[in-house]
Design an enzyme around this catalytic site. Structure first.
Site, PDB file in Angstrom:
ATOM      1  N   GLN A  54      11.238   9.592   1.479  1.00 58.48           N
ATOM      2  CA  GLN A  54       9.905   9.721   0.898  1.00 58.48           C
ATOM      3  C   GLN A  54       9.584   8.537  -0.009  1.00 58.48           C
ATOM      4  OE1 GLN A  54       9.368  13.969  -0.692  1.00 58.48           O
ATOM      5  NE2 GLN A  54      11.570  13.765  -0.457  1.00 58.48           N
ATOM      6  N   ASP A 100       9.901   2.604  -2.564  1.00 57.55           N
ATOM      7  CA  ASP A 100      10.458   1.504  -3.346  1.00 57.55           C
ATOM      8  C   ASP A 100      11.178   0.448  -2.524  1.00 57.55           C
ATOM      9  OD1 ASP A 100      13.003   2.744  -2.781  1.00 57.55           O
ATOM     10  OD2 ASP A 100      12.785   3.987  -4.579  1.00 57.55           O
ATOM     11  N   HIS A 144       6.438   7.669   3.785  1.00 60.06           N
ATOM     12  CA  HIS A 144       5.310   7.410   2.895  1.00 60.06           C
ATOM     13  C   HIS A 144       4.980   5.922   2.796  1.00 60.06           C
ATOM     14  CE1 HIS A 144       6.059  11.466   0.624  1.00 60.06           C
ATOM     15  NE2 HIS A 144       5.431  11.628   1.768  1.00 60.06           N
ATOM     16  N   CYS A 168      -4.891  -5.216   5.000  1.00 61.64           N
ATOM     17  CA  CYS A 168      -6.309  -5.279   4.696  1.00 61.64           C
ATOM     18  C   CYS A 168      -6.990  -3.991   5.131  1.00 61.64           C
ATOM     19  CB  CYS A 168      -6.951  -6.483   5.394  1.00 61.64           C
ATOM     20  SG  CYS A 168      -8.715  -6.668   5.037  1.00 61.64           S
ATOM     21  N   CYS A 187     -10.753 -12.163   5.597  1.00 59.07           N
ATOM     22  CA  CYS A 187     -12.106 -11.612   5.698  1.00 59.07           C
ATOM     23  C   CYS A 187     -12.749 -11.297   4.351  1.00 59.07           C
ATOM     24  CB  CYS A 187     -12.096 -10.356   6.569  1.00 59.07           C
ATOM     25  SG  CYS A 187     -11.368  -8.904   5.741  1.00 59.07           S
ATOM     26  N   GLY A 222      18.658  14.024  -3.328  1.00 58.86           N
ATOM     27  CA  GLY A 222      17.729  13.665  -4.388  1.00 58.86           C
ATOM     28  C   GLY A 222      16.284  14.003  -4.122  1.00 58.86           C
ATOM     29  N   THR A 272      13.383  17.402  -3.957  1.00 59.90           N
ATOM     30  CA  THR A 272      13.130  18.818  -4.164  1.00 59.90           C
ATOM     31  C   THR A 272      12.645  19.497  -2.893  1.00 59.90           C
ATOM     32  OG1 THR A 272      10.920  18.244  -4.981  1.00 59.90           O
ATOM     33  CG2 THR A 272      12.634  18.590  -6.623  1.00 59.90           C
ATOM     34  N   PRO A 326      21.353  17.668  -8.478  1.00 61.39           N
ATOM     35  CA  PRO A 326      21.868  18.418  -9.627  1.00 61.39           C
ATOM     36  C   PRO A 326      21.202  19.774  -9.825  1.00 61.39           C
ATOM     37  CG  PRO A 326      21.390  16.136 -10.225  1.00 61.39           C
ATOM     38  CD  PRO A 326      20.787  16.366  -8.868  1.00 61.39           C
TER      39      PRO A 326
END
Length: 261
Positions: free
Chosen positions: A111, A114, A129, A137, A161, A199, A201, A226
């Site tokens: 997801q 980065d 994503h 553009c 453009c 990592g 949810t 966790p």
């Protein structure tokens, strides 16, 4: 409860086709904030324009007022700039290379926008994503890669453009890229031997979906997180620790004489 790294490492060792599903938590050890990870920056507060961050970074806002969307996209990118892959990203990529050498395969469905999985070397990658490191553009076919947003005029004009460039990411209210959805569907159609959720949810159906698929197909699944999530009750194994720690411990058991990569 002590994490059962040995059992998970045995599953990884025996699987020929593995799917990792990753979310913001895998990048936490790289210093990136988890959701609202779109910042931690905007948790429970409005932007200067009196908007929620979902409104400011929506597809409709990019169309009508790109300067607003770009303002917050750039702020988020600036807070994340300079982060590099951590042990979890690197070891997943190394596992892919290792499995490929034996005619096996490792895929990553992420997801995250980065780009850290790609930077670590993962090749079989579904960036559901998109990525902030690719601009396109809104008016013509022009597109280009960027290392970061430093030095960009906001909103950046298209050099061909004069239209507005935007990051090739899924903004709020926009459809997921069909090509990425098709890749995921084809992968599950061919089948995998192990699914690991790392990592995330798993609040989105397309992220929780492979775990549901694994449960129905009788395929083992692992959650590395966790806290409790939407799929914690579905997986066959849970490691309630951070991603970097978990992947390092799994790697050590797969390579007891070599240590972590």
């Amino acid at each position: 409860m002590t994490p059962d790294y040995d059992a998970v490492a045995a599953l990884v060792a025996g699987a020929r086709r593995i799917l990792f599903i990753t979310g913001a938590g895998i990048s936490a050890d790289s210093g990136l904030p988890t959701y609202r990870g779109i910042g931690g920056l905007y948790h429970e507060r409005l932007t200067a324009e009196g908007l929620t961050i979902e409104e400011a970074m929506s597809g409709s806002m990019m169309e009508e007022h790109p300067e607003i969307s770009w303002k917050y996209l750039a702020e988020i990118e600036r807070n994340c700039r300079g982060a590099g892959p951590n042990a979890a990203h690197r070891l997943i990529a190394e596992l892919e290379r290792e499995k490929a050498g034996h005619g096996e395969a490792v895929w990553v469905l992420t997801q995250n926008v980065d780009g850290l999985h790609r930077a670590a070397g993962s090749a079989k990658l579904i960036e559901i994503h998109g990525t902030v490191h690719h601009l396109r553009c809104t008016e013509c076919p022009h597109e280009r890669d960027v290392a970061d947003f430093a030095g960009l005029t906001l909103p950046p004009p298209c050099p061909l453009c004069g239209g507005v460039l935007r990051p090739d990411v899924v903004l709020f209210g926009e459809m997921l890229p069909q090509r990425a959805l098709d890749l995921l569907q084809a992968l599950l159609g061919q089948g995998v031997d192990l699914v690991l959720s790392v990592g995330t949810t798993s609040v989105f159906p397309y992220i929780a979906g492979p775990i549901w698929w694994a449960r129905q197909a009788g395929v083992p699944s692992v959650e590395i997180n966790p806290g409790d999530t939407e799929v914690s009750h579905l997986v066959s194994h849970r490691l309630q620790v951070g991603a970097a720690e978990a992947m390092t411990e799994i790697w050590r058991r797969l390579h007891p004489d070599a240590g972590a990569a």
